[in-house]
Write a protein that holds these residues in place. Structure first.
Motif, PDB file in Angstrom:
ATOM      1  N   UNK A 161      -7.589 -23.235 -15.016  1.00 36.46           N
ATOM      2  CA  UNK A 161      -6.861 -23.531 -13.784  1.00 36.46           C
ATOM      3  C   UNK A 161      -7.394 -22.672 -12.637  1.00 36.46           C
ATOM      4  N   UNK A 162      -7.649 -21.405 -12.909  1.00 36.66           N
ATOM      5  CA  UNK A 162      -8.169 -20.510 -11.880  1.00 36.66           C
ATOM      6  C   UNK A 162      -9.555 -20.963 -11.429  1.00 36.66           C
ATOM      7  N   UNK A 163     -10.388 -21.393 -12.375  1.00 32.62           N
ATOM      8  CA  UNK A 163     -11.718 -21.875 -12.005  1.00 32.62           C
ATOM      9  C   UNK A 163     -11.633 -23.125 -11.135  1.00 32.62           C
ATOM     10  N   UNK A 164     -10.724 -24.028 -11.456  1.00 34.13           N
ATOM     11  CA  UNK A 164     -10.558 -25.233 -10.623  1.00 34.13           C
ATOM     12  C   UNK A 164     -10.124 -24.861  -9.212  1.00 34.13           C
ATOM     13  N   UNK A 165      -9.208 -23.911  -9.094  1.00 27.03           N
ATOM     14  CA  UNK A 165      -8.754 -23.480  -7.770  1.00 27.03           C
ATOM     15  C   UNK A 165      -9.891 -22.832  -6.984  1.00 27.03           C
ATOM     16  N   UNK A 168     -11.459 -24.143  -3.429  1.00 25.05           N
ATOM     17  CA  UNK A 168     -11.560 -23.295  -2.240  1.00 25.05           C
ATOM     18  C   UNK A 168     -12.992 -23.236  -1.733  1.00 25.05           C
ATOM     19  N   UNK A 169     -13.962 -23.181  -2.638  1.00 23.86           N
ATOM     20  CA  UNK A 169     -15.367 -23.168  -2.236  1.00 23.86           C
ATOM     21  C   UNK A 169     -15.741 -24.477  -1.542  1.00 23.86           C
ATOM     22  N   UNK A 170     -15.265 -25.598  -2.067  1.00 24.15           N
ATOM     23  CA  UNK A 170     -15.536 -26.898  -1.446  1.00 24.15           C
ATOM     24  C   UNK A 170     -14.936 -26.955  -0.046  1.00 24.15           C
ATOM     25  N   UNK A 171     -13.718 -26.465   0.106  1.00 22.71           N
ATOM     26  CA  UNK A 171     -13.079 -26.461   1.429  1.00 22.71           C
ATOM     27  C   UNK A 171     -13.851 -25.585   2.405  1.00 22.71           C
TER      28      UNK A 171
END
Length: 63
Positions: free
Chosen positions: A35-39, A43-46
């Motif tokens: 879950x942390x990796x997905x978040x 954030x990197x994509x944003x």
């Protein structure tokens, strides 16, 4: 004999319970890591998207 078998079964049950709790703990920890990796990826994509939009705006103002 009943006391010995009861003690053995209780020990075996406690061991089984301990192992299942250990597996559950590992599963929860892995799930939280995923879950942390997905978040972090979101954030990197944003961040990259905002950076590209900013660059596009700068190009439009220069043109």
């Amino acid at each position: 004999m009943v006391k010995v078998s009861t003690y053995f079964l209780m020990s075996l049950g406690a061991f089984g319970f301990w192992q299942s709790m250990d597996k559950l703990h590992v599963w929860i920890a892995l799930h939280q890591d995923e879950k942390q990796e997905r978040l972090e990826k979101a954030m990197e994509i944003k961040r990259v998207r905002a950076e590209l939009l900013q660059q596009a705006k700068e190009k439009d103002t220069l043109a």
